[in-house]
Design a protein around this motif. Structure first.
Motif, short mmCIF file in Angstrom:
data_model
loop_
_atom_site.label_atom_id
_atom_site.label_comp_id
_atom_site.label_asym_id
_atom_site.label_seq_id
_atom_site.Cartn_x
_atom_site.Cartn_y
_atom_site.Cartn_z
N ILE A 175 0.85 -1.18 0.00
CA ILE A 175 0.00 0.00 0.00
C ILE A 175 0.90 1.23 0.00
N GLU A 176 0.89 1.96 -1.09
CA GLU A 176 1.69 3.18 -1.19
C GLU A 176 0.90 4.35 -0.62
N LEU A 177 1.61 5.20 0.11
CA LEU A 177 0.96 6.33 0.78
C LEU A 177 1.48 7.67 0.31
N HIS A 178 2.14 7.70 -0.84
CA HIS A 178 2.76 8.95 -1.30
C HIS A 178 1.75 10.06 -1.59
N ASP A 179 0.51 9.73 -1.91
CA ASP A 179 -0.49 10.75 -2.21
C ASP A 179 -1.55 10.87 -1.12
N ALA A 207 -7.42 -9.00 10.20
CA ALA A 207 -8.03 -8.52 8.96
C ALA A 207 -7.88 -9.55 7.85
N GLY A 208 -6.72 -10.15 7.77
CA GLY A 208 -6.48 -11.16 6.74
C GLY A 208 -6.52 -10.57 5.34
N PRO A 209 -6.23 -11.40 4.35
CA PRO A 209 -6.21 -10.93 2.96
C PRO A 209 -7.55 -10.38 2.48
N VAL A 210 -8.65 -10.89 3.03
CA VAL A 210 -9.97 -10.45 2.59
C VAL A 210 -10.19 -8.97 2.92
N TRP A 256 -7.54 4.88 15.74
CA TRP A 256 -8.06 4.03 14.67
C TRP A 256 -7.65 2.57 14.91
N LEU A 257 -6.40 2.36 15.26
CA LEU A 257 -5.93 0.99 15.53
C LEU A 257 -6.65 0.39 16.73
N ASP A 258 -6.86 1.20 17.78
CA ASP A 258 -7.59 0.72 18.96
C ASP A 258 -9.00 0.28 18.58
N GLU A 259 -9.68 1.09 17.76
CA GLU A 259 -11.04 0.75 17.33
C GLU A 259 -11.06 -0.56 16.54
N GLN A 260 -10.12 -0.71 15.62
CA GLN A 260 -10.06 -1.94 14.83
C GLN A 260 -9.75 -3.15 15.71
N ALA A 280 -9.73 -1.67 -0.73
CA ALA A 280 -8.69 -0.64 -0.90
C ALA A 280 -8.83 0.50 0.10
N GLN A 281 -10.04 0.91 0.41
CA GLN A 281 -10.24 2.01 1.36
C GLN A 281 -9.77 1.60 2.76
N TRP A 282 -10.14 0.40 3.20
CA TRP A 282 -9.72 -0.07 4.52
C TRP A 282 -8.19 -0.23 4.54
N ALA A 283 -7.63 -0.82 3.48
CA ALA A 283 -6.19 -1.06 3.42
C ALA A 283 -5.41 0.25 3.52
#
Length: 103
Positions: free
Chosen positions: A17-21, A65-68, A33-37, A73-76
């Motif tokens: 997952i690229e985050l450049h943009d 989360a696994g591969p599914v 966010w991580l705590d909620e997940q 894309a939005q969650w990833a």
């Protein structure tokens, strides 16, 4: 500056997952966010003492989360943004098979 999170699952091609943009997430928002997940997915701490380091939380959420979930894309992208911000690193490699992170 280049920013990317990669996640490795057993017998799967790595998820990159690229985050450049993407606008960087504030550190506190990333932790929330991580705590909620972590809570939503019913995750458990890796260590028997119950102590949960941020890096452990990132690995456990990725595992749950696994591969599914990473196919969304939005969650990833949200996960990658939160992981990079919470860990304070632009490049993060998560190996779910060994429950480890490298930078």
């Amino acid at each position: 500056m280049r920013s990317e999170v990669s996640v490795i699952f057993k017998n799967q091609a790595p998820v990159r997952i690229e985050l450049h943009d993407v606008e960087p997430m504030p550190s506190e928002a990333a932790r929330r966010w991580l705590d909620e997940q972590f809570t939503q997915m019913g995750c458990e701490p890796l260590r028997p003492t119950g102590k949960l380091l941020t890096a452990d939380k990132v690995v456990v959420v990725a595992e749950a989360a696994g591969p599914v979930k990473f196919a969304d894309a939005q969650w990833a992208r949200a996960f990658a943004g939160a992981a990079a911000a919470a860990l304070g690193r632009p490049m993060v490699n998560i190996d779910v098979t060994t429950l480890s992170i490298s930078y």
